[in-house]
Write an enzyme that holds these catalytic residues in place. Structure first.
Site, PDB file in Angstrom:
ATOM      1  N   LYS A  39      40.094  11.655  11.919  1.00  0.00           N
ATOM      2  CA  LYS A  39      39.975  12.327  13.222  1.00  0.00           C
ATOM      3  C   LYS A  39      41.282  12.315  14.006  1.00  0.00           C
ATOM      4  O   LYS A  39      41.697  13.343  14.550  1.00  0.00           O
ATOM      5  CB  LYS A  39      38.861  11.640  14.012  1.00  0.00           C
ATOM      6  CG  LYS A  39      38.682  12.101  15.439  1.00  0.00           C
ATOM      7  CD  LYS A  39      37.411  11.538  16.026  1.00  0.00           C
ATOM      8  CE  LYS A  39      37.373  10.022  16.005  1.00  0.00           C
ATOM      9  NZ  LYS A  39      38.334   9.401  16.930  1.00  0.00           N
ATOM     10  N   THR A  40      41.931  11.145  14.085  1.00  0.00           N
ATOM     11  CA  THR A  40      43.191  11.053  14.841  1.00  0.00           C
ATOM     12  C   THR A  40      44.261  11.932  14.207  1.00  0.00           C
ATOM     13  O   THR A  40      45.059  12.572  14.902  1.00  0.00           O
ATOM     14  CB  THR A  40      43.671   9.585  14.899  1.00  0.00           C
ATOM     15  OG1 THR A  40      42.636   8.783  15.471  1.00  0.00           O
ATOM     16  CG2 THR A  40      44.927   9.461  15.754  1.00  0.00           C
ATOM     17  N   ASP A  95      39.037  13.315  22.677  1.00  0.00           N
ATOM     18  CA  ASP A  95      38.574  12.484  21.578  1.00  0.00           C
ATOM     19  C   ASP A  95      37.358  11.663  22.018  1.00  0.00           C
ATOM     20  O   ASP A  95      37.147  11.439  23.215  1.00  0.00           O
ATOM     21  CB  ASP A  95      39.721  11.556  21.149  1.00  0.00           C
ATOM     22  CG  ASP A  95      39.437  10.848  19.844  1.00  0.00           C
ATOM     23  OD1 ASP A  95      38.522  11.278  19.117  1.00  0.00           O
ATOM     24  OD2 ASP A  95      40.144   9.868  19.542  1.00  0.00           O
ATOM     25  N   GLU A  96      36.566  11.211  21.073  1.00  0.00           N
ATOM     26  CA  GLU A  96      35.390  10.363  21.340  1.00  0.00           C
ATOM     27  C   GLU A  96      34.475  10.997  22.397  1.00  0.00           C
ATOM     28  O   GLU A  96      34.015  10.340  23.335  1.00  0.00           O
ATOM     29  CB  GLU A  96      35.827   8.959  21.800  1.00  0.00           C
ATOM     30  CG  GLU A  96      36.789   8.259  20.867  1.00  0.00           C
ATOM     31  CD  GLU A  96      36.153   7.785  19.564  1.00  0.00           C
ATOM     32  OE1 GLU A  96      34.968   8.097  19.339  1.00  0.00           O
ATOM     33  OE2 GLU A  96      36.845   7.113  18.787  1.00  0.00           O
ATOM     34  N   GLN A 107      28.154   7.542  16.584  1.00  0.00           N
ATOM     35  CA  GLN A 107      28.971   6.427  17.054  1.00  0.00           C
ATOM     36  C   GLN A 107      28.981   6.323  18.580  1.00  0.00           C
ATOM     37  O   GLN A 107      29.896   5.752  19.166  1.00  0.00           O
ATOM     38  CB  GLN A 107      30.404   6.576  16.524  1.00  0.00           C
ATOM     39  CG  GLN A 107      30.495   6.496  15.012  1.00  0.00           C
ATOM     40  CD  GLN A 107      31.917   6.545  14.502  1.00  0.00           C
ATOM     41  OE1 GLN A 107      32.686   5.595  14.648  1.00  0.00           O
ATOM     42  NE2 GLN A 107      32.278   7.668  13.905  1.00  0.00           N
ATOM     43  N   ARG A 167      33.446   0.095   9.733  1.00  0.00           N
ATOM     44  CA  ARG A 167      34.807  -0.426   9.915  1.00  0.00           C
ATOM     45  C   ARG A 167      35.322  -1.020   8.602  1.00  0.00           C
ATOM     46  O   ARG A 167      36.521  -1.223   8.440  1.00  0.00           O
ATOM     47  CB  ARG A 167      34.860  -1.541  10.968  1.00  0.00           C
ATOM     48  CG  ARG A 167      34.386  -1.230  12.381  1.00  0.00           C
ATOM     49  CD  ARG A 167      35.009  -0.022  12.971  1.00  0.00           C
ATOM     50  NE  ARG A 167      34.158   1.140  12.756  1.00  0.00           N
ATOM     51  CZ  ARG A 167      34.551   2.395  12.919  1.00  0.00           C
ATOM     52  NH1 ARG A 167      35.793   2.654  13.271  1.00  0.00           N
ATOM     53  NH2 ARG A 167      33.728   3.404  12.715  1.00  0.00           N
TER      54      ARG A 167
END
Length: 713
Positions: free
Chosen positions: A34-35, A217-218, A248, A593
């Site tokens: 994503k980043t 983002d997020e 998430q 994670r």
């Protein structure tokens, strides 16, 4: 940027990166790059002719923003683009348009401790009983109102019950205290920015023209105020790109609204939807259990986790006798990994609540395993650090009464409580700030000659220090530390001195990384510091952190402890299906994670609030889709507990091994420890069936039927 640099992107990533005009929703699963997509998209926009100045990228932590900045620099495309957190963007907007927003541009940002101090004062001013109107509850209610953009006047018009009418008064007094001190709390930053954009068409248009391309983002973690800010900023051009994952969304308790991402297509009907489903982080078997778990949730957007890595080692689910055995077992496993050459920085232990770290820490100390607790805000809560920062806050904002009261006689300089009370009374009666009353103390008959001299010395020192406001913050911090008397005051305390040196070093790093360092900007960064920002990736230590703090991080080896009913899922979520789904998402975040090895554990007994209690395995363990036998790894627990007769746990997982009782909602039942209760919910999972019971004691318990020994009444 050379076009070959785009070749490493997948087809779905390229689709998101090269989308230029119009709304875009990127549904990005964990580990899907994503980043990378966001930073490459910034580069692609610039390559297409968009000026960096017209690009604004927003994320949720300073650490994530810095990572995004560094990646953009590597691609040669960051110069001029605004990359920051939501709160940092709001501070920037409010300082620039302070007059229109009705505030002063040098406002202080009050942290959690400052807010608590103010709300306690507000409750006291309203003559309310803190038992029925606890400051924490009042602050939480006010935070919710602000997140929903409800100011005091709006709330007053709709307050129609006893509690709401009392809350109106507390809210009003709380805001009055903030205004007098020229301070905003975290929620004010968002609310005042949203209302500024909503009420000032010119400001909204000007900022819309400045930020012609908005990347957020997020997005699943945005609250209503953040949602409103994003929608208003993009209202003139519709060039809004949001990335996120409903699976998430774990910050409902902070006001996050999962509906913002679920309803994105309703807000922007012409939106392009791109799914990033390929996972580059975790082995196939880790993703498999994550998929099984999250599929139970109803409020989500359907997507898959497609592994790009092959199957690895089996996920381990371990049942320990108690939390001490759990801690020792995990320490032993980590010791083995270290002996195999695994770096400790590649290992993390996650837990639901901070208090669970204690036994892990003790086991690590005994095993001589170096560790770091990712809970960095505590550094800024230490007395010596708050003392130094209070001096800096007064220089930036003399109206900050909380900071002034903290340091006016620290170290002691002969300005005692009686004198301070006289100064405060004078300030209140003359409608001036406390600092202004200090400057006028020479004319006050009620203040003694000696006190006047001491006050004059303090004011003179402060005014002299103010002359150093422009320029490096580290040198100013050092000057404050020396001239305030704090250096001599803390000289006997080596630990405090080391902490202050660490603060000055951090200020020096800020100076080096900032083109135009300023005290206001530096204090802003500190006030918006989060737990995740404190994680040090360079030290060879095991990371201990809550599941919430783990968001955005990744480790080769992950241990998740305490998978028990009441812990994960948390006891507060048992009666609320939405909260239960969020707890499941939190576990999902923890699982994803892990890159290579995942170790999940629970205990048969755990000490809760000083009592050793029988624990029930979390229902989430049964949703993973792997063999889970609820039998302790080491069974040498010796207890005189009256529940011994149900402490014999079998490792047979076949659903037919025992015929379990079935219950219906509303049915009366009896438990020998908790007494009489009524069934709230029954989850039929064969031998592992679970029943939720509300007992007459006021407790709600989730119990595994085969261990609970419930009798129907």
């Amino acid at each position: 940027m050379h076009s070959k640099q785009y070749d490493q992107l997948t087809a779905s990533q390229k689709k998101a990166v090269f989308h230029i005009e119009g709304p875009l929703l990127v549904l990005a699963g964990p580990g899907s790059g994503k980043t990378r997509v966001i930073t490459y998209r910034i580069a692609a926009l610039i390559d297409s002719g968009v000026k960096p100045y017209n690009i604004c990228a927003i994320t949720f932590t300073n650490k994530a923003a810095e990572e995004m900045r560094q990646r953009a620099i590597t691609l040669g495309s960051s110069g001029g683009a605004h990359i920051s957190t939501f709160h940092s963007l709001c501070v920037r907007i409010l300082r620039r348009y302070a007059a229109i927003a009705g505030i002063n541009s040098n406002f202080s940002i009050y942290d959690a401790s400052d807010q608590t101090h103010c709300i306690k004062q507000a409750v006291k001013d309203c003559d309310l009983d803190t038992t029925n109107f606890s400051p924490a509850r009042m602050l939480e209610a006010i935070s919710t109102l602000k997140n929903n953009l409800t100011d005091v006047d709006s709330f007053k018009a709709q307050a129609d019950d006893f509690f709401s009418k009392k809350l109106v008064n507390v809210y009003a007094h709380y805001q009055k205290l903030l205004t007098e001190r020229n301070a905003l709390d975290f929620d004010d930053l968002l609310m005042k920015t949203a209302l500024l954009l909503q009420n000032s068409h010119d400001v909204c248009k000007e900022l819309g023209n400045r930020f012609k391309f908005l990347l957020i983002d997020e997005y699943q973690d945005t609250n209503h105020a953040q949602y409103k800010i994003a929608k208003l900023l993009a209202s003139n051009h519709n060039n809004i790109c949001v990335t996120g994952d409903p699976d998430q969304s774990i910050y409902r308790w902070r006001g996050a609204d999962i509906r913002n991402i679920l309803a994105f297509e309703e807000d922007w009907p012409d939106a392009t939807i791109v799914k990033l489903e390929e996972n580059f982080r975790s082995t196939a078997n880790i993703l498999e259990i994550a998929d099984n778990l999250i599929a139970v949730n109803q409020k989500r957007k359907q997507k898959r986790l497609i592994p790009t890595r092959p199957r690895g080692k089996d996920v381990v689910v371990e049942v320990y006798e108690d939390e001490l055995q759990e801690a020792h077992g995990i320490a032993a496993e980590i010791r083995k990994l270290a002996e195999q050459g695994v770096s400790l920085r590649d290992i993390a232990v996650f837990y639901r609540v901070n208090s669970m770290s204690r036994t892990i820490e003790e086991a690590f100390i005994r095993s001589k395993l170096p560790y770091q607790i990712v809970r960095g805000v505590e550094f800024y809560g230490r007395k010596e650090i708050r003392d130094v920062l209070a001096y800096l806050k007064i220089l930036a904002n003399p109206n900050d009464q909380l900071a002034l009261l903290r340091i006016i006689n620290t170290p002691a300089r002969g300005i005692g409580k009686t004198t301070i009370d006289k100064l405060r009374d004078y300030a209140d009666s003359h409608h001036i700030s406390l600092y202004e009353s200090l400057k006028r103390a020479g004319a006050m008959v009620s203040v003694s000659k000696a006190a006047k001299a001491n006050i004059a010395t303090f004011v003179n020192m402060t005014e002299q220090l103010k002359k150093n406001l422009t320029g490096p913050v580290a040198s100013l911090t050092r000057l404050v530390f020396d001239q305030s008397g704090l250096a001599a005051f803390y000289k006997p305390d080596q630990g405090a001195l080391e902490n202050i040196e660490e603060l000055i070093s951090a200020a020096a790093i800020y100076d080096q990384q900032t083109e135009q360092p300023s005290l206001l900007d530096y204090l802003q960064q500190i006030s918006l510091f989060s737990d995740a920002d404190s994680y040090n990736t360079t030290v060879d230590r095991v990371a201990l952190m809550t599941l919430h703090a783990a968001k955005g991080l990744e480790f080769e080896n992950v241990f998740i402890i305490g998978l028990e009913d009441g812990l994960l899922p948390h006891e507060r979520s048992i009666e609320d299906r939405d909260q239960l789904e969020e707890e499941r998402r939190l576990f999902f975040v923890g699982i994803t994670r892990a890159k290579t090895n995942l170790h999940i554990s629970c205990a048969q007994y755990r000490t809760i609030r000083g009592q050793l209690l029988r624990a029930i395995p979390s229902q989430f363990l049964y949703e993973l889709g792997i063999n889970f036998a609820p039998s302790a790894k080491e069974n040498h627990y010796d207890s005189d507990d009256e529940e011994d007769d149900d402490a014999d746990i079998t490792d047979d997982t076949d659903d037919t091994f025992q015929e379990v009782q079935k219950f219906t909602s509303g049915q009366l039942v009896w438990h020998k420890l908790f007494g009489l209760g009524r069934v709230h919910e029954f989850m039929n999972m064969g031998a592992n069936s679970v029943v939720v019971v509300r007992f007459n004691t006021g407790q709600t318990k989730t119990l595994m039927v085969k261990y609970a020994n419930l009798s129907k009444q």
